[in-house]
Design a protein around this motif. Structure first.
Motif, short mmCIF file in Angstrom:
data_model
loop_
_atom_site.label_atom_id
_atom_site.label_comp_id
_atom_site.label_asym_id
_atom_site.label_seq_id
_atom_site.Cartn_x
_atom_site.Cartn_y
_atom_site.Cartn_z
N ALA A 63 35.81 34.98 159.31
CA ALA A 63 34.88 36.09 159.84
C ALA A 63 33.63 36.19 159.16
CB ALA A 63 35.89 37.29 160.07
N GLY A 64 32.51 36.44 159.62
CA GLY A 64 31.34 36.66 158.85
C GLY A 64 30.57 35.45 158.35
N ALA A 65 31.09 33.98 158.68
CA ALA A 65 30.55 32.89 158.05
C ALA A 65 29.26 32.58 158.87
CB ALA A 65 31.36 31.82 158.29
N LEU A 66 29.28 33.02 160.29
CA LEU A 66 27.92 32.76 160.96
C LEU A 66 27.32 33.87 161.39
CD1 LEU A 66 29.63 29.87 162.99
CD2 LEU A 66 28.35 29.56 161.21
N ALA A 67 28.02 35.21 161.35
CA ALA A 67 27.47 36.29 161.90
C ALA A 67 26.05 36.66 161.59
CB ALA A 67 28.38 37.39 161.63
N SER A 68 25.70 36.24 160.60
CA SER A 68 24.28 36.47 160.30
C SER A 68 23.16 35.72 160.78
CB SER A 68 24.08 36.58 158.76
OG SER A 68 24.27 35.29 158.14
N LEU A 69 23.36 34.83 161.77
CA LEU A 69 22.68 33.82 162.08
C LEU A 69 22.01 34.16 163.50
CD1 LEU A 69 24.16 30.74 161.06
CD2 LEU A 69 22.47 31.88 159.70
N GLY A 70 21.46 35.25 163.57
CA GLY A 70 21.12 36.08 164.83
C GLY A 70 19.84 35.15 165.57
N HIS A 71 19.15 34.09 164.94
CA HIS A 71 18.12 33.17 165.46
C HIS A 71 18.67 31.91 165.80
CE1 HIS A 71 14.90 36.15 164.62
NE2 HIS A 71 15.73 36.54 163.67
N LEU A 72 20.11 31.54 165.73
CA LEU A 72 20.62 30.33 165.68
C LEU A 72 20.43 29.79 167.09
CD1 LEU A 72 21.74 28.22 163.61
CD2 LEU A 72 23.79 28.88 164.64
N LYS A 73 19.90 28.75 167.37
CA LYS A 73 19.79 27.94 168.75
C LYS A 73 20.58 27.06 168.97
CE LYS A 73 15.06 29.49 169.53
NZ LYS A 73 13.58 28.98 170.15
N ASN A 74 21.03 25.96 167.92
CA ASN A 74 21.82 24.98 168.02
C ASN A 74 22.93 24.90 166.84
OD1 ASN A 74 19.81 23.50 169.82
ND2 ASN A 74 18.60 23.76 168.38
N LEU A 75 24.10 24.86 167.09
CA LEU A 75 25.17 24.77 166.46
C LEU A 75 26.15 23.76 166.70
CD1 LEU A 75 26.85 26.11 164.04
CD2 LEU A 75 27.90 27.58 165.68
N ASP A 76 26.25 22.95 165.57
CA ASP A 76 27.15 21.71 165.76
C ASP A 76 28.31 21.61 164.91
OD1 ASP A 76 28.53 19.23 166.29
OD2 ASP A 76 26.48 18.17 165.86
N LEU A 77 29.51 21.77 165.31
CA LEU A 77 30.96 21.89 164.54
C LEU A 77 31.78 20.80 164.82
CD1 LEU A 77 31.25 25.95 164.52
CD2 LEU A 77 31.05 24.34 162.41
N SER A 78 31.30 19.59 165.67
CA SER A 78 32.03 18.80 166.09
C SER A 78 32.57 18.04 164.98
CB SER A 78 31.37 17.75 167.06
OG SER A 78 30.16 17.33 166.39
N HIS A 79 33.71 17.12 165.53
CA HIS A 79 34.31 16.07 164.65
C HIS A 79 34.76 16.61 163.35
CE1 HIS A 79 33.49 13.01 167.38
NE2 HIS A 79 32.34 13.59 167.36
N ASN A 80 35.63 18.01 163.44
CA ASN A 80 35.99 18.67 162.13
C ASN A 80 37.69 18.87 162.42
OD1 ASN A 80 34.11 19.51 160.12
ND2 ASN A 80 33.14 20.01 161.73
N LEU A 81 38.26 19.63 161.71
CA LEU A 81 39.60 19.93 161.90
C LEU A 81 39.94 21.21 162.20
CD1 LEU A 81 40.93 18.01 158.74
CD2 LEU A 81 40.93 17.12 160.98
N ILE A 82 38.80 22.09 162.66
CA ILE A 82 39.06 23.57 163.06
C ILE A 82 40.00 23.95 164.13
CG2 ILE A 82 37.69 25.50 163.78
CD1 ILE A 82 35.22 23.81 163.26
N SER A 83 40.99 24.73 163.74
CA SER A 83 42.03 25.55 164.32
C SER A 83 41.94 26.93 164.20
CB SER A 83 43.54 24.78 163.86
OG SER A 83 43.59 25.22 162.47
N ASP A 84 41.29 27.65 163.01
CA ASP A 84 41.16 28.94 162.96
C ASP A 84 39.64 29.27 162.85
OD1 ASP A 84 41.28 31.51 162.32
OD2 ASP A 84 42.11 31.06 160.19
N PHE A 85 38.97 29.58 164.05
CA PHE A 85 37.74 29.80 164.21
C PHE A 85 37.40 31.45 164.49
CE2 PHE A 85 33.58 30.25 166.79
CZ PHE A 85 32.94 29.70 166.04
#
Length: 429
Positions: free
Chosen positions: A91-113
């Protein structure tokens, strides 16, 4: 004006910062680009220029994204994190990116987001989370993503989807959600209807959106799934005074019965609010013999409140401490329903007529309906029932006998036994 000041500040600050050592920095078409891909990184580098707009950290060995990982780059518009080893996004890892248009988190092992971080990303247009280990999506995960156009969730471990998950995505044009192990029960039928008949969103490879369970449907494409008999829960808390002479022995037992309908079969819980606090019971907590089930949180083999599998609730030793509101709550994949009754015991030795008259006067002043009955309940309004019981004392042996009767299959409703009893139902529903 505030955003303009922020922009000026980060541009000036960025001019004085060097490029992080393992990365390449440059400018292209007015965008400040930092490329840290293929660097074998195990942590997000520090000291990024504050004016960076595009950051690539793809193809590294990042194990997680900690809180504040990108706080230094508030103007970031594109963030590429594919092909890492990310398991957790805090929590808070991405929260500051209010201008973000493109986010690619593919091909990882994410279970806790940290799904709540998406609530701050209202400018997001592309979200790639495919090829991870996601098992669920909160029903409000995308509530702020009104600008999102492309969403990729394929190749995860999603078993179901909450109804309305994609409703906030009013500009969505492309959704990939194939190759997930969906449990094809009533909870997924809304998505079939939405995907086939309601939405104009492009959903490719629909033949690969298949059922994994139940076993008889394994491999069946969702778009070929036959309608299932599904219905939300309905409950009715029934009760009827009984004066069976064979049972009228010294003592008192209170029994309630919750009639439940719904498909799939709802789970039944009892919520009991007394002066001593709230008691919550998952039904059943006793077997047909009235003894506590193995593993039940009941304090003894003869618990204070006995919830049977047929929907009956038995209070073997009803007294002042058991006065309160008794609610049965039925829940299945399609929703929940609840019914309640208020139960009060007159003070021993107090005149039954005086007790009822006092309660009647109070309710009449509020303009509510009132009925006194012998053996039949006739509700008069939309509010909870108020059941007032005048009784002297209780004895455990009779409670055991009645408990064995309640565990049968016939609905018993509300069973009131005792030396003397008087009922008043106020503002019933």
């Amino acid at each position: 004006m505030q955003e303009l000041h922020l922009l000026c500040w980060v541009v000036l600050l960025g001019l004085g910062q060097a490029c992080p050592e393992p990365c390449d920095c440059g400018e292209k078409c007015g965008f400040q680009i930092i490329d840290c891909s293929y660097r074998d990184l195990e942590a997000v580098p520090l000291d990024f220029p504050a004016n960076v707009t595009t950051l690539s950290l793809s193809a590294n060995r990042l194990p997680s994204l900690p809180e504040g990982a990108f706080r230094e780059v508030p103007l970031l518009q594109s963030l590429w994190l594919a092909h890492n080893e990310i398991r957790t996004v805090a929590a808070g890892a991405l929260a500051s990116l209010g201008h973000l248009k493109n986010l690619d988190l593919s091909h990882n092992l994410i279970s806790d987001f940290a799904w709540s971080d998406l609530h701050n990303l209202s400018a997001l247009q592309l979200l790639k989370m495919d090829s991870n280990e996601l098992t669920f999506i909160p029903h409000d995960a995308f509530r702020s993503l009104c600008a999102l156009r492309s969403l990729q969730l394929n190749h995860n471990h999603l078993h179901t989807l909450a109804e309305g998950t994609f409703a906030p995505l009013t500009l969505l044009s492309h959704l990939q959600i194939n190759d997930n192990p969906f449990d094809c029960t009533c909870s997924i039928m809304w998505f079939k209807t939405w995907a086939l008949t309601t939405t104009t969103v492009s959903i490719p490879e629909q033949d690969k959106i298949t059922c994994t369970s139940p076993h008889v449907l394994k491999g069946t494409p969702l778009n070929r799934l036959l309608p299932l008999p599904c219905s939300a829960p309905l409950v009715q808390l029934t009760y009827q005074p009984s004066q069976d002479g064979a049972e009228l022995q010294p003592g008192f037992v209170l029994a309630l019965h919750c009639d439940v309908e719904g498909q799939p079969a709802p789970q039944l819980h009892w919520h009991i609010q007394t002066s001593g606090g709230m008691v919550e019971i998952a039904s059943p907590n006793v077997g047909a013999d009235g003894h506590a089930l193995p593993g039940s949180p009941a304090a003894s083999s003869w618990p204070r409140f006995k919830a049977f599998a047929n929907g009956s609730l038995l209070i073997p030793d009803f007294g002042k401490l058991e006065e309160g509101t008794y609610s049965c709550l039925a829940t299945n994949e399609l929703g929940s329903a609840e019914s309640s009754v208020n139960v009060a015991l007159a003070t021993p030795g107090e005149s039954g007529e005086d007790t009822l008259g006092h309660r009647l006067h109070g309710k009449t002043a509020e303009g509510k309906g009132c009925y006194t009955v012998d053996n039949e309940v006739q509700p008069s309004g939309p509010e909870d029932n108020v059941v007032i019981i005048y009784l002297s004392h209780t004895r455990g042996s009779e409670a055991t006998a009645v408990g064995n009767r309640v565990s049968g299959q016939q609905p018993l409703g509300l069973l009131l036994l005792g030396q003397s009893l008087l009922l008043l139902f106020l503002a019933s529903s």
